[in-house]
Design an enzyme around this catalytic site. Sequence first.
Site, PDB file in Angstrom:
ATOM      1  N   SER B  23       0.822  -1.208   0.000  1.00 33.56           N
ATOM      2  CA  SER B  23       0.000   0.000   0.000  1.00 33.56           C
ATOM      3  C   SER B  23       0.860   1.263   0.000  1.00 33.56           C
ATOM      4  CB  SER B  23      -0.893   0.004   1.240  1.00 33.56           C
ATOM      5  OG  SER B  23      -1.607   1.209   1.283  1.00 33.56           O
ATOM      6  N   ILE B  73       4.887  10.885   3.768  1.00 35.44           N
ATOM      7  CA  ILE B  73       3.847  11.328   2.841  1.00 35.44           C
ATOM      8  C   ILE B  73       2.635  11.822   3.637  1.00 35.44           C
ATOM      9  CG2 ILE B  73       2.363  10.657   0.904  1.00 35.44           C
ATOM     10  CD1 ILE B  73       5.430  10.479   0.301  1.00 35.44           C
ATOM     11  N   LEU B  75      -0.133   9.967   4.382  1.00 38.42           N
ATOM     12  CA  LEU B  75      -1.392   9.320   3.993  1.00 38.42           C
ATOM     13  C   LEU B  75      -2.315  10.226   3.192  1.00 38.42           C
ATOM     14  CD1 LEU B  75      -1.825   7.490   7.402  1.00 38.42           C
ATOM     15  CD2 LEU B  75      -0.988   6.496   5.287  1.00 38.42           C
ATOM     16  N   ASN B 101      -6.576  -0.459   1.551  1.00 34.56           N
ATOM     17  CA  ASN B 101      -5.849  -0.134   2.778  1.00 34.56           C
ATOM     18  C   ASN B 101      -6.617   0.960   3.517  1.00 34.56           C
ATOM     19  OD1 ASN B 101      -3.521   1.724   4.110  1.00 34.56           O
ATOM     20  ND2 ASN B 101      -2.841  -0.402   4.054  1.00 34.56           N
ATOM     21  N   ASN B 129      -4.505  -0.642   8.326  1.00 33.79           N
ATOM     22  CA  ASN B 129      -3.185  -0.096   8.645  1.00 33.79           C
ATOM     23  C   ASN B 129      -3.148   0.274  10.125  1.00 33.79           C
ATOM     24  OD1 ASN B 129      -0.876   1.375   8.928  1.00 33.79           O
ATOM     25  ND2 ASN B 129      -1.251   2.753   7.204  1.00 33.79           N
ATOM     26  N   CYS B 132       1.019   3.881  11.556  1.00 30.42           N
ATOM     27  CA  CYS B 132       1.439   4.893  10.608  1.00 30.42           C
ATOM     28  C   CYS B 132       2.400   5.760  11.374  1.00 30.42           C
ATOM     29  CB  CYS B 132       0.280   5.712  10.076  1.00 30.42           C
ATOM     30  SG  CYS B 132      -1.304   4.979  10.424  1.00 30.42           S
ATOM     31  N   ASN B 193       4.903  -2.842   8.232  1.00 32.28           N
ATOM     32  CA  ASN B 193       4.830  -1.465   7.764  1.00 32.28           C
ATOM     33  C   ASN B 193       6.226  -0.837   7.911  1.00 32.28           C
ATOM     34  OD1 ASN B 193       3.770   1.126   7.057  1.00 32.28           O
ATOM     35  ND2 ASN B 193       1.794   0.407   7.805  1.00 32.28           N
ATOM     36  N   GLY B 218      12.410  -0.273   2.347  1.00 35.24           N
ATOM     37  CA  GLY B 218      13.455  -0.637   1.392  1.00 35.24           C
ATOM     38  C   GLY B 218      14.371  -1.746   1.902  1.00 35.24           C
TER      39      GLY B 218
HETATM   40  C1  LIG Z   1       5.900   6.281   0.020  1.00 34.40           C
HETATM   41  C2  LIG Z   1       5.268   5.209   0.862  1.00 34.40           C
HETATM   42  C3  LIG Z   1       3.907   5.301   1.187  1.00 34.40           C
HETATM   43  C4  LIG Z   1       3.295   4.330   1.969  1.00 34.40           C
HETATM   44  N1  LIG Z   1       1.967   4.427   2.255  1.00 34.40           N
HETATM   45  C5  LIG Z   1       1.352   3.459   2.986  1.00 34.40           C
HETATM   46  C6  LIG Z   1      -0.052   3.493   3.228  1.00 34.40           C
HETATM   47  O1  LIG Z   1      -0.770   4.383   2.742  1.00 34.40           O
HETATM   48  N2  LIG Z   1      -0.600   2.514   3.999  1.00 34.40           N
HETATM   49  C7  LIG Z   1       0.165   1.486   4.512  1.00 34.40           C
HETATM   50  O2  LIG Z   1      -0.374   0.613   5.201  1.00 34.40           O
HETATM   51  N3  LIG Z   1       1.490   1.410   4.254  1.00 34.40           N
HETATM   52  C8  LIG Z   1       2.095   2.367   3.517  1.00 34.40           C
HETATM   53  N4  LIG Z   1       3.453   2.264   3.250  1.00 34.40           N
HETATM   54  C9  LIG Z   1       4.215   1.115   3.758  1.00 34.40           C
HETATM   55  C10 LIG Z   1       4.363   0.039   2.686  1.00 34.40           C
HETATM   56  O3  LIG Z   1       3.110  -0.475   2.308  1.00 34.40           O
HETATM   57  C11 LIG Z   1       5.269  -1.112   3.181  1.00 34.40           C
HETATM   58  O4  LIG Z   1       4.670  -1.702   4.316  1.00 34.40           O
HETATM   59  C12 LIG Z   1       6.665  -0.632   3.546  1.00 34.40           C
HETATM   60  O5  LIG Z   1       7.110   0.347   2.659  1.00 34.40           O
HETATM   61  C13 LIG Z   1       7.693  -1.766   3.574  1.00 34.40           C
HETATM   62  O6  LIG Z   1       7.843  -2.381   2.314  1.00 34.40           O
HETATM   63  P1  LIG Z   1       9.016  -1.996   1.253  1.00 34.40           P
HETATM   64  O7  LIG Z   1      10.301  -2.044   2.019  1.00 34.40           O
HETATM   65  O8  LIG Z   1       8.900  -3.023   0.190  1.00 34.40           O
HETATM   66  O9  LIG Z   1       8.708  -0.630   0.779  1.00 34.40           O
HETATM   67  C14 LIG Z   1       4.072   3.236   2.462  1.00 34.40           C
HETATM   68  C15 LIG Z   1       5.428   3.149   2.128  1.00 34.40           C
HETATM   69  C16 LIG Z   1       6.036   4.107   1.331  1.00 34.40           C
HETATM   70  C17 LIG Z   1       7.496   3.962   0.989  1.00 34.40           C
END
Ligand SMILES: Cc1cc2nc3c(=O)[nH]c(=O)nc-3n(C[C@H](O)[C@H](O)[C@H](O)COP(=O)(O)O)c2cc1C
Lengths: 271, 315
Positions: B23, B73, B75, B101, B129, B132, B193, B218
């Site tokens: 998400s 960001i 949300l 989400n 979620n 946050c 998350n 990341g």
């Molecule tokens: C720019 C950005 C925006 C995100 N927005 C949300 C969100 O709206 N809701 C949520 O549950 N997680 C959000 N996440 C978390 C991601 O869904 C994920 O759990 C987290 O980035 C770890 O995975 P990754 O290392 O593959 O990015 C966000 C992550 C990033 C980088």
Amino acid sequence: MIATEHRYCQENARVFKTRVESVETLTEDLFILNLVGFPEGFDPKPGMFLHLKVSPDEHPLLRRPFSIQSFRQGVAAILIRVVGSGSRILHHLQPGDEVDTLGPLGTTFPRIEKGDSVLMVGGGVGVAPLVACCHDASQEAQVDFCFGVRSRAEVQGIEGFSDSKNPIQVHLSSDDGSVGYQGFCTDIASRLLEEKTYTKVFTCGPWIMMAKAARLAQKKNIPFFASLEVQMGCGLGACLACVYETPEGDFIRSCIDGPVVDGHQVVWERT
Amino acid sequence: MNRVDLSVSIGNLHLSNPIMPASGTFGYGQEYAGLIDLNDLGAIVSKAVSPLPRPGNHPPRMVELKGALLNSIGLQNPGIDGFIEKKVPFLQEFSPPVVVNVVGNDLQEYLQVVEALDPVQRVNGFEINLSCPNVQKGLEFGTTVEGVAHITRELRAVTQKDLWMKLTPTVPNPGELGKAAEGEGADALVAINTIGGMTIDAEARRPVLGAKFGGVSGPAIKAVALKYVWLLYEAVSIPIVGVGGIFNGTDAIEFVLAGATAIQVGTANFVNPTAMPDVLHEIEAWLEQHGESNLRDLIGQAHRTQGVATPIQNH
Ligand SMILES: Cc1cc2nc3c(=O)[nH]c(=O)nc-3n(C[C@H](O)[C@H](O)[C@H](O)COP(=O)(O)O)c2cc1C
Ligand SMILES: Cc1cc2nc3c(=O)[nH]c(=O)nc-3n(C[C@H](O)[C@H](O)[C@H](O)COP(=O)(O)OP(=O)(O)OC[C@H]3O[C@@H](n4cnc5c(N)ncnc54)[C@H](O)[C@@H]3O)c2cc1C
Ligand code: FES
């Protein structure tokens, strides 16, 4: 197309590998990267940019956005200032090296048409999209191109504009006085705005310079187009990292609804 | 026809493969539609939806760290009405299940979103979620066993659709939180998350992000996410969706071996817009290379593998 409505996706964007044709070093920290190997139908418009993955490694992780200064005979020229690790890696590329490329991305400057009289204010590497506009301009338009550089060695991209048949008048300024007027290009722009009437003002460069240009255009109430260089993530409109603020308090994505935006709809004052 | 079976089931949803976006890294799908075929995904997970539109935080909102991103960001999203009007019609054109989400400032807001979207046919499930790091109040439900149990129970009462609880990483007892959600009827758990963090500009002598704090994502968080998935797998029997630093097929396989039934690709989408189909093909190739015909056989397998890993050879 200018950002008046929110776009759905970057319609023509593709991911592909380009190859370095050559790297031309201009100064210690400024160079031109010439890329070839673009896919069939690749047709960037002035103001559009490429999002480059400078190395397959995890650092630098994100792609880096760069404006396309020109795209001619299949060669894209990109003017790059070395400011950090990503741009440094690009500077060290060798002819034949592959570059993971995403593009073309973003909005464009309106085409300079017959009868237009355009004032351009560009500083440093910000001249790149403005040079692209000049290449694309109608021969029956008139352009005053205020181009600010640090020193003489940074003057590039305007070869051929001095031709008297050409509608583009270049007004150089430099920080050190080694070429043109010593001072800011916005000083020249300010003077020109008092002397002449323009149909549009275009700008790209350091934020402070663009903010000055914005005040000038606002005072004269001239349509004003700015190419924003806000730090980006995805470049596709998905991450919402690259937003700029409008006077209404909205946050607009500069990668997809920009980088070229209606400059009157940007909050230029920064705290 | 695929030589290997990649399909997985989560709750009532049957996914043709285990790959879906994390998400917030894929908008509502539109932004990537020109670059990948959304029908190739196992599911589509939307960016957060809150009851009312949210403008998001002041920029700068994203900074790059070594092997990681830090984002605040905030949300930003179009709210329930904006989602229904602008995003659902687009999603109608594709076949993978849609999981929305959900975020809110309090329990009422979570309920409001789920109740409003429950009747929307195109919405197949909800991902709640619970953390946050860049929004202050989301946290309390997410960090205690009682909190997780309470919100899961309340949401379970208002929807029959799939309910995935996305857990917060910064807790000492992931297994207990997972069990609490499972006990109250959650269909799946999603972990992890982003992890709260910040960065300071020494020259300017102030935080870099406009919102001061953000969430780290990341490659750098992969190890944290893997352990979390591992602990959840030991604690619960509902499916786990693994997320955190997945950039390639081997990363994904590691999550499956730790206990994930499906995986989400987040930050990698920003780096490589075709990351999801690429990861999928790499999983397929990995299975073929290793003589495996069914991904499901690998779920949690690392828990059952006897002995120690072969020492790394220096070449
Ligand atoms: C720019 C950005 C925006 C995100 N927005 C949300 C969100 O709206 N809701 C949520 O549950 N997680 C959000 N996440 C978390 C991601 O869904 C994920 O759990 C987290 O980035 C770890 O995975 P990754 O290392 O593959 O990015 C966000 C992550 C990033 C980088
Ligand atoms: C649409 C667009 C077009 C651009 N066109 C050009 C161009 O034609 N030529 C060119 O040289 N640069 C251009 N830039 C800026 C360029 O993207 C950055 O300089 C580059 O990403 C820096 O990467 P790095 O790894 O070298 O530096 P980093 O290590 O990432 O950063 C080094 C320093 O540069 C600053 N910085 C990073 N990104 C930006 C940015 N986007 N704007 C301003 N400062 C930044 C950082 O805050 C930091 O202080 C453009 C940016 C955008 C958004
Ligand atoms: S860079 Fe991701 S939305 Fe603009």
